[in-house]
Design a protein around this motif. Structure first.
Motif, PDB file in Angstrom:
ATOM      1  N   ARG A  51     -91.261  99.296  61.493  1.00 34.73           N
ATOM      2  CA  ARG A  51     -89.830  99.222  61.194  1.00 34.73           C
ATOM      3  C   ARG A  51     -89.461  97.770  60.925  1.00 34.73           C
ATOM      4  N   GLU A  52     -89.546  97.364  59.668  1.00 39.19           N
ATOM      5  CA  GLU A  52     -89.255  95.977  59.327  1.00 39.19           C
ATOM      6  C   GLU A  52     -87.798  95.622  59.589  1.00 39.19           C
ATOM      7  N   ASP A  53     -86.909  96.598  59.445  1.00 41.64           N
ATOM      8  CA  ASP A  53     -85.497  96.317  59.708  1.00 41.64           C
ATOM      9  C   ASP A  53     -85.280  95.922  61.164  1.00 41.64           C
ATOM     10  N   ILE A  54     -85.956  96.631  62.079  1.00 41.06           N
ATOM     11  CA  ILE A  54     -85.833  96.308  63.494  1.00 41.06           C
ATOM     12  C   ILE A  54     -86.478  94.953  63.798  1.00 41.06           C
ATOM     13  N   MET A  55     -87.618  94.700  63.200  1.00 42.62           N
ATOM     14  CA  MET A  55     -88.316  93.437  63.431  1.00 42.62           C
ATOM     15  C   MET A  55     -87.443  92.250  63.032  1.00 42.62           C
ATOM     16  N   PHE A  56     -86.910  92.277  61.820  1.00 41.41           N
ATOM     17  CA  PHE A  56     -86.109  91.162  61.336  1.00 41.41           C
ATOM     18  C   PHE A  56     -84.786  91.045  62.095  1.00 41.41           C
ATOM     19  N   ALA A  57     -84.174  92.172  62.408  1.00 41.10           N
ATOM     20  CA  ALA A  57     -82.908  92.146  63.148  1.00 41.10           C
ATOM     21  C   ALA A  57     -83.116  91.588  64.554  1.00 41.10           C
ATOM     22  N   THR A  58     -84.224  91.963  65.184  1.00 41.18           N
ATOM     23  CA  THR A  58     -84.525  91.465  66.528  1.00 41.18           C
ATOM     24  C   THR A  58     -84.746  89.956  66.514  1.00 41.18           C
ATOM     25  N   VAL A  59     -85.506  89.486  65.542  1.00 32.42           N
ATOM     26  CA  VAL A  59     -85.749  88.046  65.422  1.00 32.42           C
ATOM     27  C   VAL A  59     -84.434  87.300  65.211  1.00 32.42           C
ATOM     28  N   LEU A  60     -83.565  87.852  64.382  1.00 30.67           N
ATOM     29  CA  LEU A  60     -82.272  87.220  64.123  1.00 30.67           C
ATOM     30  C   LEU A  60     -81.434  87.134  65.399  1.00 30.67           C
ATOM     31  N   VAL A  61     -81.406  88.214  66.175  1.00 32.67           N
ATOM     32  CA  VAL A  61     -80.635  88.221  67.428  1.00 32.67           C
ATOM     33  C   VAL A  61     -81.193  87.194  68.405  1.00 32.67           C
ATOM     34  N   ILE A  62     -82.512  87.101  68.508  1.00 36.86           N
ATOM     35  CA  ILE A  62     -83.135  86.125  69.410  1.00 36.86           C
ATOM     36  C   ILE A  62     -82.774  84.699  68.982  1.00 36.86           C
ATOM     37  N   ILE A  63     -82.827  84.441  67.684  1.00 39.68           N
ATOM     38  CA  ILE A  63     -82.471  83.107  67.176  1.00 39.68           C
ATOM     39  C   ILE A  63     -81.021  82.771  67.526  1.00 39.68           C
ATOM     40  N   LEU A  64     -80.116  83.723  67.304  1.00 40.77           N
ATOM     41  CA  LEU A  64     -78.706  83.493  67.615  1.00 40.77           C
ATOM     42  C   LEU A  64     -78.494  83.287  69.112  1.00 40.77           C
ATOM     43  N   LEU A  65     -79.229  84.032  69.928  1.00 42.40           N
ATOM     44  CA  LEU A  65     -79.112  83.895  71.380  1.00 42.40           C
ATOM     45  C   LEU A  65     -79.573  82.516  71.837  1.00 42.40           C
ATOM     46  N   ILE A  66     -80.702  82.063  71.307  1.00 43.80           N
ATOM     47  CA  ILE A  66     -81.221  80.734  71.661  1.00 43.80           C
ATOM     48  C   ILE A  66     -80.236  79.650  71.234  1.00 43.80           C
ATOM     49  N   GLN A  67     -79.682  79.787  70.023  1.00 46.27           N
ATOM     50  CA  GLN A  67     -78.713  78.807  69.538  1.00 46.27           C
ATOM     51  C   GLN A  67     -77.476  78.762  70.435  1.00 46.27           C
ATOM     52  N   ALA A  68     -77.013  79.927  70.873  1.00 45.23           N
ATOM     53  CA  ALA A  68     -75.836  79.997  71.737  1.00 45.23           C
ATOM     54  C   ALA A  68     -76.102  79.310  73.076  1.00 45.23           C
TER      55      ALA A  68
END
Length: 222
Positions: A185-202
């Motif tokens: 599920r590439e959509d889940i993979m990319f969405a998860t990575v994006l959420v992790i990046i945003l969380l780290i930035q926050a």
């Protein structure tokens, strides 16, 4: 993207935030204790004890030398004893806390050692007790550096939750592996990575903001 993406991401994010919050809390308690002891028992400090210092340093180095995924496996019996299970986010908190505490201990040690010796000597000269020196001199003076160090540690814990997710802890890491990678599920993979990046930035922006606020307030007072 499929209809279940948001639901899966939201559940995984809640699990990750749960693990990060509680693991950071317990790791900070343990890490602060270790870091303070490393400083005050060092040679020439207020509670000098070379033997105690060496034992604590050896313990910290020993735990830090163990790869985290191995540490999780080693701590499964302890997690089962404390929380009644070796699976899920709550069980992972045990390993995350113990795994991050030594790292935090070193951060605390380095931050406290940045406090000028003159301020400690001045406190000793007016008869301040070791406890007073720790909580009225060392910690307040090192606070901006401590906040920045704790921020780095929390980011590290967030990254470790992905490793914990690989062995059944849940969270964003588990979602990326079980649904994104194993089910293609590439959509889940990319969405998860994006959420992790945003969380780290926050987390980083919040920590930097708090440290800057403390520094500016202290500068104005001076």
């Amino acid at each position: 993207m499929k209809n279940d993406l948001f639901e899966l991401l939201w559940k995984a994010l809640r699990e990750t935030l749960y693990m990060v919050a509680w693991s950071s809390f317990f790791a900070l308690l343990l890490g602060m204790a270790l870091g303070i002891l490393l400083v005050v028992t060092d040679k020439g400090h207020v509670l000098q004890s070379v033997h105690v210092n060496k034992v604590i340093s050896f313990l910290i180095n020993g735990i830090r030398s163990i790869p985290f995924i191995i540490l999780i496996v080693l701590l499964l019996p302890l997690a089962r004893l404390i929380v009644g299970t070796s699976l899920g986010p709550t069980a992972a908190i045990v390993a995350l806390s113990i795994g991050a505490a030594p790292f935090l201990g070193r951060i605390v040690e380095n931050s406290l050692k940045e406090v000028g010796a003159g301020k400690i000597e001045a406190a000793i000269a007016v008869g301040a007790s070791p406890v007073t020196i720790i909580f009225r001199v060392l910690i307040p003076e090192a606070l901006p550096a401590l906040v920045r160090g704790v921020t780095i540690a929390i980011i590290g814990i967030t990254e470790l939750t992905a490793v914990a997710g690989a062995i059944g802890a849940g969270g964003l890491g588990s979602l990326a592996i079980r649904f994104g990678y194993q089910r293609f599920r590439e959509d889940i993979m990319f969405a998860t990575v994006l959420v992790i990046i945003l969380l780290i930035q926050a987390i980083q922006l919040t920590g930097d903001g708090i440290a800057k606020s403390i520094h500016n307030r202290r500068y104005k007072l001076e």
